[in-house]
Write a protein that holds these residues in place. Structure first.
Motif, PDB file in Angstrom:
ATOM      1  N   VAL A  24      -6.077  -3.276  -3.605  1.00 47.60           N
ATOM      2  CA  VAL A  24      -4.745  -2.899  -4.067  1.00 47.60           C
ATOM      3  C   VAL A  24      -4.040  -2.275  -2.877  1.00 47.60           C
ATOM      4  O   VAL A  24      -4.352  -1.150  -2.470  1.00 47.60           O
ATOM      5  N   SER A  27       1.938   0.293  -2.469  1.00 46.46           N
ATOM      6  CA  SER A  27       2.838  -0.413  -3.379  1.00 46.46           C
ATOM      7  C   SER A  27       4.093  -0.990  -2.722  1.00 46.46           C
ATOM      8  O   SER A  27       4.554  -2.039  -3.121  1.00 46.46           O
ATOM      9  N   SER A  73       0.162  -6.554  -7.703  1.00 48.45           N
ATOM     10  CA  SER A  73      -0.507  -5.410  -7.100  1.00 48.45           C
ATOM     11  C   SER A  73      -1.795  -5.763  -6.357  1.00 48.45           C
ATOM     12  O   SER A  73      -2.141  -5.094  -5.402  1.00 48.45           O
TER      13      SER A  73
END
Lengths: 114, 114
Positions: A24, A27, A73
């Protein structure tokens, strides 16, 4: 402090099996990377990914490897049929779109092929 | 092709003493230069980076590095090491572009004696 997270932290797999390593990225980052470090050797670039496609890959990144961003993501590295020499620490990394942005690395996924 | 050499594989230093880690690079133009640290079982953490401007760069944890174009070097220094500085240190070079692929040196493992 933003961070890149990777799963699993350790995986043992049999030769010839498929492995998917997950990441991940941070962001708001737009560039994503995979690097690897074979025990006792240098950290080596595998692939970079931008705008849903590979932007650069090394000679290590052959047809056995693929990357994907399946949703907004996650960023994954798939090894189709693992070999003993794929045993390594695999690092995911991400960076922003500006020149000079820091590349942030995850803690790595240690893959052992037996 | 870009390359990075870290001549010292291991360095042992006493706590409180100064530390200097050497890094020499090969790159056709002005590179982006980085120092990362990897503590045992951890990922790669950025200590500092150089893109342009002042050739003496300050980083986290009291580290600094000096870019010397004439010597193609980017040595890392710390005036007084702490036991927590025991780790492996990697110098890396990349092109001055977004999404840049990094080329790493072989790393220098630092041991700190009490």
């Amino acid at each position: 402090e933003p961070e890149v997270t990777q799963t699993p932290s350790h995986q043992v797999t049999q030769m010839g099996q498929e492995v998917i390593l997950r990441c991940v990225p941070i962001s708001n980052h737009l560039y994503f990377y995979w690097y690897r470090q074979i025990l006792g050797q240098k950290v080596e670039f595998l692939v970079s990914f931008y705008n849903n496609e590979i932007s650069e890959k090394s000679e290590i990144f052959d047809d056995q490897f693929s990357v994907e961003r399946p949703d907004g993501s996650n960023f994954t590295l798939k090894i189709r049929s693992t070999k003993l020499e794929d045993s390594a620490m695999y690092f995911c990394a991400s960076s922003g779109y500006r020149v000079g942005n820091t590349i942030y690395f995850g803690e790595g996924s240690w893959l052992t092929v037996v | 092709a870009q390359s990075v050499t870290q001549p010292d594989i291991h360095i042992t230093v006493s706590e409180g003493a100064s530390l200097e880690l050497r890094c020499n690079y090969s790159y056709g133009a002005t590179p982006y230069l980085f120092w990362y640290v990897q503590s045992p079982g951890q990922g790669l953490q950025l200590l500092l980076k150089y893109f342009s401007g002042d050739t003496l760069v300050q980083g986290i944890k009291g580290f600094e590095a000096e870019f010397k174009r004439s010597q193609s070097s980017f040595n890392l220094r710390k005036p007084s090491v702490h036991w927590s500085d025991a780790a492996e240190y990697f110098c890396a070079v990349g092109p001055p572009a977004a999404g840049n692929k990094l080329t790493f040196g072989g790393g220098t493992r630092v041991l700190v004696k009490p």
